[in-house]
Design an enzyme around this catalytic site. Structure first.
Site, PDB file in Angstrom:
ATOM      1  N   ASP A   7       0.536  -1.181  -0.239  1.00 13.31           N
ATOM      2  CA  ASP A   7       0.415  -0.611   0.017  1.00 13.31           C
ATOM      3  C   ASP A   7       1.133   1.599   0.167  1.00 13.31           C
ATOM      4  OD1 ASP A   7      -1.865   1.519   0.218  1.00 13.31           O
ATOM      5  OD2 ASP A   7      -2.903   0.925   1.948  1.00 13.31           O
ATOM      6  N   TYR A  25      -9.987  15.057  -6.030  1.00 14.87           N
ATOM      7  CA  TYR A  25      -8.811  14.362  -7.273  1.00 14.87           C
ATOM      8  C   TYR A  25      -8.792  15.360  -7.859  1.00 14.87           C
ATOM      9  CZ  TYR A  25      -7.811  11.366 -11.283  1.00 14.87           C
ATOM     10  OH  TYR A  25      -7.577  11.109 -11.971  1.00 14.87           O
ATOM     11  N   LYS A  44      -4.388  15.540  -8.117  1.00 10.27           N
ATOM     12  CA  LYS A  44      -3.730  15.830  -9.234  1.00 10.27           C
ATOM     13  C   LYS A  44      -2.614  16.696  -9.491  1.00 10.27           C
ATOM     14  CE  LYS A  44      -3.671  11.614 -10.247  1.00 10.27           C
ATOM     15  NZ  LYS A  44      -3.220  10.470 -10.190  1.00 10.27           N
TER      16      LYS A  44
END
Length: 284
Positions: A69, A162, A166
């Site tokens: 992970d 998100y 990014k």
């Protein structure tokens, strides 16, 4: 690209998100030009299944699968340690693992927020940290590649967190390019548009408005394939891409140039047979 430039024989790449569509394509692309690959993913069953298939094609000793992970620092360190134990070096890091969000900001839970930030930002910097330690210690002229998204440049409704992560990846890549360039380590980001994953291909065949709306704003009218992203990874990892540093390269069919009035004219007025006569507006 000539065979000389495309030759990565003996080089080693670690790819996070290695069991996903983009990760698989990247691994196959790098294997195809002679590299060895360590595939890191949290999805154990899918990773092992794909790793076995890839190893059978690549030949003995060229594929390593590691369940880890990227949110967990100890698991990240172990992944890089295992890569060194198996292959003895590291030349290429492809930060590709990602967590996504399509949800209004007021509906995000603390767990949602932590997962997206921990994967997309913390995970990228944790992997970059370990890769750079190895490359500096061995004086390797390496390559770090961040698989980001065009959403990191443009933003998108209901994807605020998100998009923020990014965009953070892109800023991180540019900053690291300045920091690591003097060591011979290049850092670049790839910003794909909507990717032709198995799910998106199914939606496209069913005529999903989600896909058709996205493609309406794309001049080529095509989804980006994982293989197209992989080809760019190979290029940037090769001698041909050795002096490209600090760049964000979009692979989105030209969506960036189709934003705003041009999109409106092409998809609303012209498709409806409407024509606006030239007229002086008094404005520039």
């Amino acid at each position: 690209m000539t065979s000389e430039y495309a030759d990565l024989a003996g080089q080693v790449a670690l790819i996070t998100g290695g069991a996903g569509a983009i990760g698989r394509a990247i691994s196959e692309g790098l294997i195809g030009v002679g590299a060895k690959v360590a595939l890191v993913d949290i999805a154990e069953e899918r990773l092992q299944s794909y790793g076995e298939k890839l190893a059978s094609k690549a030949g003995s000793g060229r594929v390593l699968t590691i369940v880890a992970d990227v949110c967990d620092s100890r698991q990240v360190r172990r992944a890089f340690d295992l890569t060194l134990e198996e292959f003895g070096r590291l030349d290429i890091l492809v930060n590709n693992a990602a967590a996504t969000q399509i949800m209004a900001v007021d509906l995000l839970s603390d767990e949602d927020i932590d997962l997206i930030i921990d994967t997309n930002l913390k995970g990228y910097v944790k992997c970059a940290r370990e890769a750079v330690k190895i490359m500096k210690a061995s004086d390797t002229k390496g390559t770090l590649l961040f698989i980001s998204s065009k959403n990191g440049l443009e933003g998108a409704a209901n994807k605020s967190l998100y998009c923020a992560t990014k965009g953070g990846e892109l800023a991180m890549a540019r900053s690291l390019a300045k920091e690591l360039g003097p060591f011979g380590i290049t850092v670049n980001a790839i910003a794909p548009g909507m990717v032709a994953t198995a799910l998106n291909r199914k939606l496209q065949k069913k005529g999903s408005p989600f896909i058709s709306t996205a493609l309406a704003g794309t001049p080529t009218g095509r989804l980006t394939t994982p293989e197209q992203i992989a080809e760019l990874v190979v290029f940037l990892s090769s001698a041909a891409g050795a002096n490209i540093n600090g760049e964000t390269i979009r692979v989105d069919g030209g969506a960036a140039i189709n934003i705003g009035m041009d999109w409106f004219l092409r998809n609303f007025l012209l498709e409806k047979g409407t024509c606006l006569k030239p007229a002086y507006s008094g404005a520039g």
